[in-house]
Design a protein around this motif. Sequence first.
Motif, mmCIF file in Angstrom:
data_model
loop_
_atom_site.group_PDB
_atom_site.id
_atom_site.type_symbol
_atom_site.label_atom_id
_atom_site.label_comp_id
_atom_site.label_asym_id
_atom_site.label_seq_id
_atom_site.Cartn_x
_atom_site.Cartn_y
_atom_site.Cartn_z
ATOM 1 N N PRO A 128 -11.438 6.581 28.395
ATOM 2 C CA PRO A 128 -11.511 6.461 29.851
ATOM 3 C C PRO A 128 -12.870 6.790 30.462
ATOM 4 O O PRO A 128 -13.174 6.322 31.552
ATOM 5 N N LEU A 129 -13.690 7.583 29.747
ATOM 6 C CA LEU A 129 -14.994 7.918 30.321
ATOM 7 C C LEU A 129 -16.093 6.986 29.818
ATOM 8 O O LEU A 129 -17.192 6.970 30.353
ATOM 9 N N LEU A 130 -15.775 6.209 28.787
ATOM 10 C CA LEU A 130 -16.737 5.192 28.341
ATOM 11 C C LEU A 130 -16.436 3.865 29.044
ATOM 12 O O LEU A 130 -17.346 3.089 29.351
ATOM 13 N N ALA A 131 -15.151 3.627 29.328
ATOM 14 C CA ALA A 131 -14.733 2.312 29.836
ATOM 15 C C ALA A 131 -15.525 1.841 31.063
ATOM 16 O O ALA A 131 -15.965 0.682 31.093
ATOM 17 N N PRO A 132 -15.741 2.707 32.071
ATOM 18 C CA PRO A 132 -16.455 2.171 33.244
ATOM 19 C C PRO A 132 -17.864 1.673 32.912
ATOM 20 O O PRO A 132 -18.317 0.652 33.443
ATOM 21 N N MET A 133 -18.545 2.386 31.990
ATOM 22 C CA MET A 133 -19.908 1.942 31.644
ATOM 23 C C MET A 133 -19.855 0.747 30.687
ATOM 24 O O MET A 133 -20.779 -0.070 30.655
ATOM 25 N N SER A 134 -18.756 0.631 29.933
ATOM 26 C CA SER A 134 -18.591 -0.562 29.093
ATOM 27 C C SER A 134 -18.371 -1.777 29.988
ATOM 28 O O SER A 134 -18.864 -2.875 29.700
ATOM 29 N N GLU A 135 -17.632 -1.567 31.070
ATOM 30 C CA GLU A 135 -17.418 -2.664 32.021
ATOM 31 C C GLU A 135 -18.750 -3.100 32.639
ATOM 32 O O GLU A 135 -19.050 -4.300 32.720
ATOM 33 N N VAL A 171 -22.677 -19.116 23.706
ATOM 34 C CA VAL A 171 -22.732 -17.648 23.646
ATOM 35 C C VAL A 171 -21.660 -17.162 22.668
ATOM 36 O O VAL A 171 -20.490 -17.537 22.796
ATOM 37 N N ALA A 172 -22.072 -16.331 21.711
ATOM 38 C CA ALA A 172 -21.114 -15.683 20.803
ATOM 39 C C ALA A 172 -21.055 -14.210 21.171
ATOM 40 O O ALA A 172 -22.105 -13.544 21.269
ATOM 41 N N VAL A 173 -19.862 -13.701 21.412
ATOM 42 C CA VAL A 173 -19.680 -12.282 21.747
ATOM 43 C C VAL A 173 -18.966 -11.635 20.572
ATOM 44 O O VAL A 173 -17.833 -12.016 20.248
ATOM 45 N N ILE A 174 -19.626 -10.665 19.924
ATOM 46 C CA ILE A 174 -19.011 -10.026 18.752
ATOM 47 C C ILE A 174 -18.278 -8.780 19.213
ATOM 48 O O ILE A 174 -18.894 -7.782 19.578
ATOM 49 N N GLY A 175 -16.957 -8.852 19.241
ATOM 50 C CA GLY A 175 -16.123 -7.733 19.703
ATOM 51 C C GLY A 175 -15.413 -8.105 20.988
ATOM 52 O O GLY A 175 -16.052 -8.530 21.956
ATOM 53 N N GLY A 176 -14.088 -7.962 20.979
ATOM 54 C CA GLY A 176 -13.296 -8.357 22.155
ATOM 55 C C GLY A 176 -12.700 -7.175 22.890
ATOM 56 O O GLY A 176 -11.644 -7.300 23.511
ATOM 57 N N GLY A 177 -13.380 -6.023 22.848
ATOM 58 C CA GLY A 177 -12.917 -4.848 23.593
ATOM 59 C C GLY A 177 -13.364 -4.920 25.047
ATOM 60 O O GLY A 177 -13.510 -6.014 25.613
ATOM 61 N N VAL A 178 -13.596 -3.744 25.638
ATOM 62 C CA VAL A 178 -13.939 -3.720 27.065
ATOM 63 C C VAL A 178 -15.278 -4.424 27.316
ATOM 64 O O VAL A 178 -15.393 -5.284 28.193
ATOM 65 N N ALA A 238 -20.953 -6.303 20.817
ATOM 66 C CA ALA A 238 -20.045 -5.523 21.656
ATOM 67 C C ALA A 238 -19.016 -4.796 20.811
ATOM 68 O O ALA A 238 -17.854 -4.710 21.187
ATOM 69 N N VAL A 239 -19.452 -4.272 19.658
ATOM 70 C CA VAL A 239 -18.494 -3.585 18.780
ATOM 71 C C VAL A 239 -18.590 -2.073 18.962
ATOM 72 O O VAL A 239 -19.654 -1.543 19.293
ATOM 73 N N LEU A 240 -17.484 -1.395 18.745
ATOM 74 C CA LEU A 240 -17.479 0.059 18.878
ATOM 75 C C LEU A 240 -16.458 0.667 17.940
ATOM 76 O O LEU A 240 -15.307 0.239 17.902
ATOM 77 N N ILE A 241 -16.918 1.666 17.180
ATOM 78 C CA ILE A 241 -15.977 2.544 16.466
ATOM 79 C C ILE A 241 -16.192 3.906 17.119
ATOM 80 O O ILE A 241 -17.303 4.462 17.017
ATOM 81 N N PRO A 242 -15.204 4.441 17.863
ATOM 82 C CA PRO A 242 -15.454 5.624 18.693
ATOM 83 C C PRO A 242 -16.192 6.738 17.959
ATOM 84 O O PRO A 242 -15.773 7.174 16.888
ATOM 85 N N GLY A 243 -17.298 7.144 18.552
ATOM 86 C CA GLY A 243 -18.079 8.261 18.027
ATOM 87 C C GLY A 243 -18.923 7.937 16.808
ATOM 88 O O GLY A 243 -19.857 8.661 16.491
#
Length: 363
Positions: A128-135, A171-178, A238-243
Amino acid sequence: MKLGCPTEIKPQEFRVGMTPNAAREAVAHGHEVMIQQGAGVGAGFPDADYIAAGAQIVDTAEEIFASAEMIVKVKEPQAGERKMLREGQLLFTYLHLAPDPDQTRDLLASGCTAIAYETVTDAAGGLPLLAPMSEVAGKLAPQVGAWTLQKANGGRGVLMGGVPGVGPARVAVIGGGVVGTHAARVAAGMGADVTVLDRSLPRMRYLDDAFGGVFKTSYASAGNTAELVAQADMVIGAVLIPGAAAPKLVSRAQLADMKPGAAIVDVAIDQGGCFETSRATTHQDPIYDVDGIMHYCVANMPGAVARTSTIALGNATMPFMLALADKGWREACATDPHLLNGLNVHAGKLTYFAVGKALGIDV
Ligand code: PYR
């Protein structure tokens, strides 16, 4: 509790850790709030707004670090700030320790307790604290990528939406998260031909349903990724493994298969980047060329839209900040396992497994 918010000192970082609204709420909860003079100006909050909220304005960061029990910031503490952190002091901010051994060493040596925004979780499995900046970063990525594609910036000279008779950018976007979802929405809105790569079939079903085919999805096998990267005018990481350190999904050798002047925007750069050739850049000097491919790797992208970002971040951090101030970090974390997931460093020990694994330090 005494809360302190220093001016951000990372290059071209205009966000601020506390909005006047956050300061007002903390004061209403009986806390003392110190704001460094001018800290909010870059985000459009003059000192007068903080004074009206009941905060005290102080001249220097030194005063804040010397007396605040909790430091509330945006970016990871820079080397000079790390020297001022004290044993027992609580630090609440983004840290991104996995790719940053120097910062980790200094935080451990300081004896502080550090809660990282980016590893706090929520009941839905989100951050929840990363999501706004990911947006924010996701929405900015096609915008800065479009600029990178311009000829004068070393790019391929391709317009995102094309014009009648000339096709759009691919455009190719790698990662379909936020990040990836927001990037794909904006890139598609600019008229580009967009494909999102992900490994989660449920996520791709959701994207397909929610966005009605505005962009395509593709399973992120190594083969599909290589093919789409080679065909793309722009690739957004746009990939993320938390931390954890971001996995490297595109090698240097693959740049040779890309179109000359294609643009890479690596939003994963905070966690080390997902292209082998990524290295962090600044808003002052955002782009560099490797083998004819233009890389945009600014590590604090949301700082470019400091007002939107500060308000969005403040909306998310405020309840956690208040819980930490009201209860103290021990009780706040004991009663909220999601906040406890944010604890990365305490009293000279690393407390977050993925960071320890990335840096080879016992947790
Ligand atoms: C930033 O917004 O700068 C982060 O570190 C997520």
